[in-house]
Enzyme design. Structure first.
Site, short mmCIF file in Angstrom:
data_model
loop_
_atom_site.label_atom_id
_atom_site.label_comp_id
_atom_site.label_asym_id
_atom_site.label_seq_id
_atom_site.Cartn_x
_atom_site.Cartn_y
_atom_site.Cartn_z
CB SER A 28 -0.93 0.01 1.22
OG SER A 28 -0.18 -0.09 2.41
CG ASN A 116 -3.35 -4.61 13.33
OD1 ASN A 116 -2.82 -4.52 12.20
ND2 ASN A 116 -3.70 -5.76 13.86
CB THR A 161 -42.82 23.26 -7.04
OG1 THR A 161 -43.90 23.84 -7.78
CG2 THR A 161 -42.72 23.94 -5.69
CG HIS A 162 -42.73 19.33 -9.46
ND1 HIS A 162 -43.91 19.76 -8.89
CD2 HIS A 162 -42.27 18.38 -8.64
CE1 HIS A 162 -44.15 19.09 -7.80
NE2 HIS A 162 -43.17 18.23 -7.61
CB SER A 283 -19.04 19.59 -19.84
OG SER A 283 -17.72 19.36 -19.42
CE1 TYR A 312 -5.78 -3.35 9.36
CE2 TYR A 312 -4.84 -5.52 8.96
CZ TYR A 312 -5.05 -4.21 8.57
OH TYR A 312 -4.54 -3.77 7.38
CD GLN A 317 -2.63 -2.36 2.67
OE1 GLN A 317 -1.91 -2.53 3.63
NE2 GLN A 317 -2.40 -2.95 1.51
CE LYS A 320 -4.48 2.94 5.52
NZ LYS A 320 -5.15 1.66 5.44
N1 ARG Z 1 -1.00 -1.07 5.81
C1 ARG Z 1 -1.87 -1.74 6.73
C2 ARG Z 1 -3.26 -1.06 6.65
O1 ARG Z 1 -3.38 -0.08 5.99
C3 ARG Z 1 -1.34 -1.71 8.10
C4 ARG Z 1 -1.82 -2.79 9.02
C5 ARG Z 1 -1.20 -4.13 8.76
N2 ARG Z 1 -1.53 -5.04 9.78
C6 ARG Z 1 -1.51 -6.38 9.65
N3 ARG Z 1 -1.87 -7.10 10.66
N4 ARG Z 1 -1.15 -6.93 8.53
O2 ARG Z 1 -4.26 -1.48 7.19
#
Ligand code: ARG
Length: 451
Positions: A28, A116, A161-162, A283, A312, A317, A320
């Site tokens: 990641s 985590n 309205t509408h 546009s 977890y 992941q 993000k």
């Molecule tokens: N890059 C991971 C995330 O975004 C970090 C956590 C990884 N933890 C694990 N137990 N593999 O969630």
């Protein structure tokens, strides 16, 4: 020295090399490097916690902290810093750089911590700053709406309205309507911020930590309002991301309506607004284009989290990119909206003309009859017949003669024409929340003070 694949992180547990494609699939770092600065800051906080718990000596913690500071400085000045790193994620990147600098002492930092609780902490720190930025952008957008309203205190537009003309309203009232929506959006983000600003660190992998780390002190140092109460919950929920995406979706929904109103009002058919060249592309108007993207992130986050067993899971992941793009899109859309609002010109004559044509004063005539003693339902029917009559003759209500009007009700007198004027139609909406000029002027002042 590099930190290829999982080898260094899990060096003790695994003996074979990680498959290249597998490692890439799991990686990641390409996107979570955006957490770099907050990751380092959280690590500095954790380092102080370990020193307080006497896991680290003062000397060791100072060595780690100055190295972390140097890493932070380098990351913020040297754009190539992240280039050749093959780290799995930002946390392993920072740790690898630390170990490069201070050797075995650096390997002590991960005591009592897990990626985590680290990632949950980083994301909360990052979101807190984004929320503050978005709140400011919301406020600027509100300010541009108020400026636009203040520039045209007595211009009217038709209210619909509408998309059928219904009743006239002040253009400033329309501006203030969107200002209210953005005010609630700002409140919502403030609300989300309270739940975001809680420290998960100290939850470790999922069960909590056995080291006597002063979590409250770390929370204070990192600007959190408090600490999480349950380690399983703290490392496994992403409801704060979902709330953020939800508040962002509402902003985008509001901006898309504003954008569509502006698009409609700028057409030849309406012609109330004109956009200057700075913002008039084919546009144009990003907010209505990009709202689906943010709604998509909201659904993606919900779908990712649905049915995940505690605690977890690597599925998380995936949070993000959704969160990052949501923040970027909302910020950019708010900025563009403010720019558009600063570049619209109101065609007051055309707007007022539209607000005075198309029987927008029909309700006003019904209210007139009610004031003269007619029950509202009867007044409504009577006005309906008068409108049909006026349409047949191709004139507006106030262009019908008194005798003509009187033939529908003996209650109608010469004072009816005053009541039917645009000024009167607006002025009578004088209860709080209404479009009467005096109310709108008050609201304008009130909205400014609330900003
Ligand atoms: N890059 C991971 C995330 O975004 C970090 C956590 C990884 N933890 C694990 N137990 N593999 O969630």
């Amino acid at each position: 020295m590099s930190d290829r694949g999982n080898k260094n992180l899990w060096g003790g547990r695994f003996t074979g090399e990680t498959d290249r494609g597998f490692a890439d699939y799991n990686r990641s770092f390409g996107f979570d490097r955006r957490l770099f600065a907050v990751d380092v800051r959280a690590s500095i906080g954790h380092c102080d916690g370990l020193a307080g718990a006497e896991v680290l000596t003062a000397g060791e913690s100072n060595e780690i902290k100055s190295a972390l500071q140097a890493i932070l400085d380098r990351g913020q000045t040297d754009t190539n810093y992240f280039d050749d790193a093959s780290s799995e994620d930002v946390h392993s990147f920072v740790e690898a750089r630390l170990v490069e600098m201070v050797g075995d002492t650096g390997r002590k930092l991960h005591t009592g911590r897990s990626r985590n609780d680290q990632v949950a902490t980083d994301l909360r720190l990052w979101l807190r700053e984004e929320i503050d930025r978005i709140a400011l952008a919301l406020r600027s957008a509100q300010e541009t709406l108020l400026d636009l309203a203040a520039a045209h205190p007595d211009a009217a537009i038709p209210g619909y309205t509408h998309l059928q003309r219904a009743q006239p309203v002040l253009f400033a009232h329309w501006c203030l309507a969107y200002c209210e929506m953005l005010a609630r959006d700002r409140e919502r983000f403030g609300d989300v911020r309270q739940r975001v600003n809680v420290l998960p660190l100290g939850s470790a992998a999922l069960a909590g930590t056995s080291y006597p780390i002063d979590r409250e002190a770390i929370a204070r140092a990192l600007g959190f309002d408090g600490i999480s109460r349950n380690s399983l919950d703290a490392v496994s929920d992403r409801d704060f991301c979902i709330e953020f995406a939800s508040a962002a979706s509402l902003v985008m929904m509001h901006l898309s309506r504003l954008a569509e109103d502006i698009i409609l009002y700028s057409t030849t058919e309406f012609g109330f607004l004109e956009l200057s060249d700075a913002v008039a592309t084919g546009s144009s108007l990003m907010p209505q284009n990009k709202s689906g993207r943010v709604f998509g992130h909201l659904v993606a986050l919900l779908t990712t989290m649905k049915g995940l067993p505690l605690a977890y899971n690597k599925d998380m992941q995936e949070d993000k990119e959704a969160v990052f793009d949501t923040a970027d899109t909302v910020s950019a859309s708010l900025a563009v909206t403010a720019t558009v609002l600063r570049n619209v010109r109101l065609n007051k004559a055309r707007a007022c003309e539209a607000a005075s044509h198309g029987y927008l004063n029909a309700t006003e005539l019904a209210d007139y009859l009610v004031r003269k003693g007619m029950p509202f339902r009867e007044a409504h029917e009577t006005v309906g017949r008068i409108v049909v009559h006026a349409i047949e003759r191709g004139v507006e209500l106030d262009e019908l003669g008194l005798a003509d009007l009187k033939s529908f009700s003996r209650l109608i007198g010469p004072d009816v024409f005053d009541s039917l004027s645009l000024e009167q139609t607006l002025a009578t909406k004088s209860q709080s929340g209404g479009t009467a000029p005096e109310r709108v002027a008050e609201e304008l002042i009130s909205a400014r003070t609330r900003l």
